[in-house]
Write an enzyme that holds these catalytic residues in place. Sequence first.
Site, PDB file in Angstrom:
ATOM      1  N   PHE A 128      41.357  31.572  36.830  1.00 54.76           N
ATOM      2  CA  PHE A 128      42.788  31.588  36.538  1.00 54.76           C
ATOM      3  C   PHE A 128      43.279  30.138  36.448  1.00 54.76           C
ATOM      4  O   PHE A 128      43.006  29.341  37.342  1.00 54.76           O
ATOM      5  CB  PHE A 128      43.502  32.343  37.668  1.00 54.76           C
ATOM      6  CG  PHE A 128      44.916  32.703  37.363  1.00 54.76           C
ATOM      7  CD1 PHE A 128      45.224  33.519  36.281  1.00 54.76           C
ATOM      8  CD2 PHE A 128      45.948  32.241  38.152  1.00 54.76           C
ATOM      9  CE1 PHE A 128      46.540  33.863  36.000  1.00 54.76           C
ATOM     10  CE2 PHE A 128      47.267  32.585  37.888  1.00 54.76           C
ATOM     11  CZ  PHE A 128      47.563  33.399  36.814  1.00 54.76           C
ATOM     12  N   ASP A 207      38.579  34.104  44.758  1.00 52.02           N
ATOM     13  CA  ASP A 207      39.933  34.567  44.457  1.00 52.02           C
ATOM     14  C   ASP A 207      39.832  36.053  44.116  1.00 52.02           C
ATOM     15  O   ASP A 207      39.229  36.432  43.111  1.00 52.02           O
ATOM     16  CB  ASP A 207      40.526  33.769  43.289  1.00 52.02           C
ATOM     17  CG  ASP A 207      42.005  34.102  43.062  1.00 52.02           C
ATOM     18  OD1 ASP A 207      42.416  35.229  43.393  1.00 52.02           O
ATOM     19  OD2 ASP A 207      42.732  33.240  42.534  1.00 52.02           O
ATOM     20  N   TYR A 232      50.777  41.598  44.583  1.00 47.12           N
ATOM     21  CA  TYR A 232      51.710  42.316  43.694  1.00 47.12           C
ATOM     22  C   TYR A 232      51.023  42.977  42.503  1.00 47.12           C
ATOM     23  O   TYR A 232      51.682  43.547  41.662  1.00 47.12           O
ATOM     24  CB  TYR A 232      52.841  41.390  43.214  1.00 47.12           C
ATOM     25  CG  TYR A 232      52.410  40.064  42.632  1.00 47.12           C
ATOM     26  CD1 TYR A 232      51.911  39.978  41.340  1.00 47.12           C
ATOM     27  CD2 TYR A 232      52.509  38.895  43.377  1.00 47.12           C
ATOM     28  CE1 TYR A 232      51.516  38.760  40.815  1.00 47.12           C
ATOM     29  CE2 TYR A 232      52.117  37.681  42.861  1.00 47.12           C
ATOM     30  CZ  TYR A 232      51.622  37.617  41.582  1.00 47.12           C
ATOM     31  OH  TYR A 232      51.220  36.410  41.060  1.00 47.12           O
ATOM     32  N   LYS A 233      49.688  42.889  42.447  1.00 53.28           N
ATOM     33  CA  LYS A 233      48.962  43.545  41.351  1.00 53.28           C
ATOM     34  C   LYS A 233      48.535  44.947  41.814  1.00 53.28           C
ATOM     35  O   LYS A 233      49.378  45.807  41.984  1.00 53.28           O
ATOM     36  CB  LYS A 233      47.799  42.656  40.932  1.00 53.28           C
ATOM     37  CG  LYS A 233      48.322  41.359  40.302  1.00 53.28           C
ATOM     38  CD  LYS A 233      47.285  40.306  40.056  1.00 53.28           C
ATOM     39  CE  LYS A 233      47.963  39.087  39.430  1.00 53.28           C
ATOM     40  NZ  LYS A 233      47.155  37.870  39.520  1.00 53.28           N
ATOM     41  N   ARG A 382      45.418  43.358  27.089  1.00 49.49           N
ATOM     42  CA  ARG A 382      44.821  43.808  28.349  1.00 49.49           C
ATOM     43  C   ARG A 382      45.393  45.159  28.729  1.00 49.49           C
ATOM     44  O   ARG A 382      46.611  45.326  28.791  1.00 49.49           O
ATOM     45  CB  ARG A 382      45.160  42.830  29.483  1.00 49.49           C
ATOM     46  CG  ARG A 382      44.197  41.706  29.643  1.00 49.49           C
ATOM     47  CD  ARG A 382      44.326  41.015  30.987  1.00 49.49           C
ATOM     48  NE  ARG A 382      45.687  40.909  31.527  1.00 49.49           N
ATOM     49  CZ  ARG A 382      45.984  40.252  32.632  1.00 49.49           C
ATOM     50  NH1 ARG A 382      45.036  39.648  33.329  1.00 49.49           N
ATOM     51  NH2 ARG A 382      47.227  40.181  33.069  1.00 49.49           N
TER      52      ARG A 382
HETATM   53  C1  LIG Z   1      47.695  36.633  39.690  1.00 49.58           C
HETATM   54  C2  LIG Z   1      46.724  35.597  40.113  1.00 49.58           C
HETATM   55  C3  LIG Z   1      47.143  34.531  40.900  1.00 49.58           C
HETATM   56  C4  LIG Z   1      48.604  34.428  41.268  1.00 49.58           C
HETATM   57  O1  LIG Z   1      48.940  33.242  41.838  1.00 49.58           O
HETATM   58  P1  LIG Z   1      50.408  33.048  42.430  1.00 49.58           P
HETATM   59  O2  LIG Z   1      50.307  31.789  43.149  1.00 49.58           O
HETATM   60  O3  LIG Z   1      50.694  34.228  43.306  1.00 49.58           O
HETATM   61  O4  LIG Z   1      51.354  33.009  41.278  1.00 49.58           O
HETATM   62  C5  LIG Z   1      46.197  33.618  41.323  1.00 49.58           C
HETATM   63  N1  LIG Z   1      44.903  33.747  40.965  1.00 49.58           N
HETATM   64  C6  LIG Z   1      44.472  34.757  40.183  1.00 49.58           C
HETATM   65  C7  LIG Z   1      43.030  34.889  39.825  1.00 49.58           C
HETATM   66  C8  LIG Z   1      45.380  35.709  39.725  1.00 49.58           C
HETATM   67  O5  LIG Z   1      44.980  36.708  38.948  1.00 49.58           O
END
Ligand SMILES: *Cc1c(COP(=O)(O)O)cnc(C)c1O
Length: 422
Positions: A128, A207, A232-233, A382
């Site tokens: 990410f 992660d 939140y996912k 997606r």
């Molecule tokens: C959604 C997501 C994040 C989110 O990071 P925030 O700091 O909460 O905005 C981080 N890493 C991955 C791999 C994600 O999919």
Amino acid sequence: MTISTDLAYADRLDAQDDLGHFRDRFMIAEDELIYMDGNSLGRLPMAATELATDMIHQQWGTRLIRSWNEGWFTAPERIGAKIAHLIGAHEDEVIVAESTSINLFKLVMAALRLQSGRAHILTDDLNFPSDLYILQGVIELLDKQHQLEIMPSADGVYGPVSALQARLSEQTALLTLSHTVFKSGYLYDMAALTAAAHDAGSLVLWDLSHSVGAVPVDLHAANADLAIGCTYKYLNGGPGAPAFLYVRRDLQEKLLNPLSGWMGQRDLFDFKLDYQPAPGLRRFLTGTPPMMSLALIEPGVELLLEAGIDKLRAKSLRQSNYLIQLWQRELEPLGFTLKTPREAQQRGSHVSLGHQEGLRIDLALINDMQVLPDFRAPDNIRLGITPLYTTYRDIYQTVLRLKAIVTERLYEKYSTDAPIVT
Ligand SMILES: *Cc1c(COP(=O)(O)O)cnc(C)c1O
């Protein structure tokens, strides 16, 4: 599984689905809307609406400051302990705090200090972007003493496993990867890569943002060192709800939080003037948590625990297999490509489809077809499968509508200027 392409077949699969009843535990405000984006923002659990009312009127409005001793102060550990059951950790190894990005910062800083003398941070280009930005920021902050090694994926779908393994060396301080990668949904073999990193003396940080609540994770079986993840996912914790972090028990006393605030202080109400880290994971707290959104994580996690992660995974794979078979039959002839691994064990819980008109097709899907997917540049549509509430009918309808958009050229009225949040 041989599939039939009729709606009755999808309905039959829904009728046989023993997790189907969980859909009623969520707010479904628009019956006709097909939500394929629970991997970005999970739906609202009905129990969270009741809790939100209680938080406002009772816990804040009536109980006031007393609420800190009636469950607020311990909420980061209490909710962390529940999340621990979803990711194969001990209850005292997970705590909820801040955002995923900030937790990454804290753990990377702590890990690099422990690994002094080793200068490489190893990752891949499927990670990410925020994770890479944080790593770059850490390197700046530490006066560019470290080097970021980003191994490229050959096809943008599969993780560069052998390149990562070959790159591990006595210089590697930390290997950090997204367990399920956000674009293609590729799922790393956590145990194999963790073992390879440990052989080289490196620490590993996973992660879990796109894995937790969708894929069974066993941090202990893999002997993983560190992890972070989003709530939140698939956890349905609500927009911007705080994230979690995991530190294996034997590492907790060895690691220091670079954001050393009072919530991580030993005996914080002594108000001593010198920082002394709290024992255990509380040292990774910094300031006062956002209680409203922190509290609302709990109902979503409880729903996942009630359903059982193994059952959820089995349904997720049945649904993604169904989607991939429908893609092959209905969409591949129309120029859609599969940008997700076909092998079930190498896949998280979303399926990415590519198309050269991907963005315009995505806009038509949202605006004309009552389907909400999301879009990741350059051409990934997606489709998130959230087995607590995604139905086979949702998947069937999504595929048929994608087909109609292309065969009837419905995307042509849209421009290629992307809206801000895709
Ligand atoms: C959604 C997501 C994040 C989110 O990071 P925030 O700091 O909460 O905005 C981080 N890493 C991955 C791999 C994600 O999919």
